[in-house]
Scaffold this active site. Structure first.
Site, PDB file in Angstrom:
ATOM      1  N   ILE A   1       0.838  -1.196   0.000  1.00  0.00           N
ATOM      2  CA  ILE A   1       0.000   0.000   0.000  1.00  0.00           C
ATOM      3  C   ILE A   1       0.873   1.245   0.000  1.00  0.00           C
ATOM      4  O   ILE A   1       0.634   2.205  -0.743  1.00  0.00           O
ATOM      5  CB  ILE A   1      -0.949  -0.006   1.209  1.00  0.00           C
TER       6      ILE A   1
ATOM      7  N   TYR B   1      -4.024  -8.460  17.149  1.00  0.00           N
ATOM      8  CA  TYR B   1      -3.919  -7.477  16.069  1.00  0.00           C
ATOM      9  C   TYR B   1      -5.072  -6.483  16.134  1.00  0.00           C
ATOM     10  O   TYR B   1      -4.880  -5.261  16.143  1.00  0.00           O
ATOM     11  CB  TYR B   1      -3.901  -8.195  14.724  1.00  0.00           C
TER      12      TYR B   1
END
Length: 322
Positions: A13, A147
């Site tokens: 990204i 996470y």
């Protein structure tokens, strides 16, 4: 012209985000502990700097923040296998590294654009998820949730910094970004893993029964959203889902890849526990409500799954020849 720091700027990204920012006339610093391979084409622009280091290195991080007007924070450990096998590393990088960054940005007055995750709502079954959806998680003894918890904690810190220290921020929750440059073959997320098998003429292994669904967002669409959210003042102080709202099962994804790429691989199934062990838990459905991002910055994903997969397959076929 803005001077913009992109942590994780040499990643999948990040490399597109750096490219788009430079195309719009800005100066960009990419801080990444990995290779510069995905951003080497940007050196010739004269407005791009690559710093190979970690966000855990406070001295290096502070120097780059001091030079920046905006910080787009993409650096993180985001591999599901690592959630299970390296929970301490995941928490250290994603939480401690991010808190250190926020402290420096607050001191400098630099706006923070934070890459959170579509996993924040967790087990919540009220889909599609809007940005204010409740969090429903498993117990801390299940590593899989480290996470999601780490990302949500940084969201809390951002709201607190804005309330008490007037730190400008934008939160982005990505929904299954895929496409060219998204991980090496066989690593990371489901599509690169599938692509390695397909290009090697091997069967595709689906974890579980394949009925679990995701909404796959083509990387160029997602990165255009990142840049607009970073530069548009109307987005400040808000959280946004960044995703395509087309729901696709993992089995349908596998079948579409085979069809679009004209592969001949079979599909086999394997229980999650055999892949990730007992400390992993899957999320059955993950769908974004995208009304907020469309209304605030007039963005929506425009690339169909078939077109995005076609571009992705072409990229990995070329990649495999190198």
């Amino acid at each position: 012209m803005k001077r913009i720091l992109v942590t994780g700027g040499a990643g999948s990204i990040g490399s597109f985000v750096c490219e788009y920012l430079i195309d719009r006339g800005h100066e960009v610093i990419a801080l990444d502990n990995g290779s510069s391979r995905k951003v080497e084409h940007l050196f010739e622009t004269g407005r791009f700097k690559f710093v190979q280091d970690s966000i855990m290195n406070k001295d290096v991080l502070e120097r780059q923040v001091q030079r920046s007007d905006i910080v787009i924070h993409l650096a993180a450990i985001a591999d599901p296998k690592r959630y299970v096998t390296e929970p301490l590393n995941v928490l250290n990088i994603n939480v401690k590294g991010s808190i250190q960054l926020l402290e420096l940005c607050a001191a400098k007055g630099a706006k923070v654009i934070f890459a959170s995750t579509s996993e924040v709502p967790g087990r919540n079954t009220q889909v599609p998820f809007n940005e204010e959806a409740d969090r429903v998680l498993g117990p801390p003894s299940i590593n899989r949730w480290c996470y999601s918890t780490g990302k949500a904690l940084i969201e809390h810190f951002l709201y607190a910094y804005r309330q008490q220290e007037n730190l400008p921020f934008v939160i982005m929750r990505f929904f299954n970004v895929y496409g060219p440059r998204c991980d090496d073959l066989g690593q990371g997320r489901v599509i690169p893993i599938f692509m390695e098998k397909l290009l090697g003429g091997q069967p595709l292994t689906i974890h579980g029964d394949g009925k679990q669904t995701r909404c796959f967002t083509f990387i160029e669409d997602a990165c255009q959203a990142v840049v607009e959210l970073a530069l548009n003042p109307a987005a400040e102080g808000l959280c946004f889902n960044v995703g395509n709202d087309r729901e696709t099962s993992i089995l349908e994804l596998a079948q579409t890849l085979i069809k679009v790429g004209q592969f001949e691989s079979d599909i086999v199934f394997k229980p999650h526990v055999e892949v990730f062990g007992k400390s992993y838990e899957d999320i059955p459905r993950r769908i974004p409500d995208v009304r907020r991002i469309k209304s605030v910055i007039n963005w929506e994903a425009s690339t169909s799954l078939e077109d995005g997969l076609r571009k992705t397959i072409d990229f990995y076929r070329d990649w495999a020849k190198q």
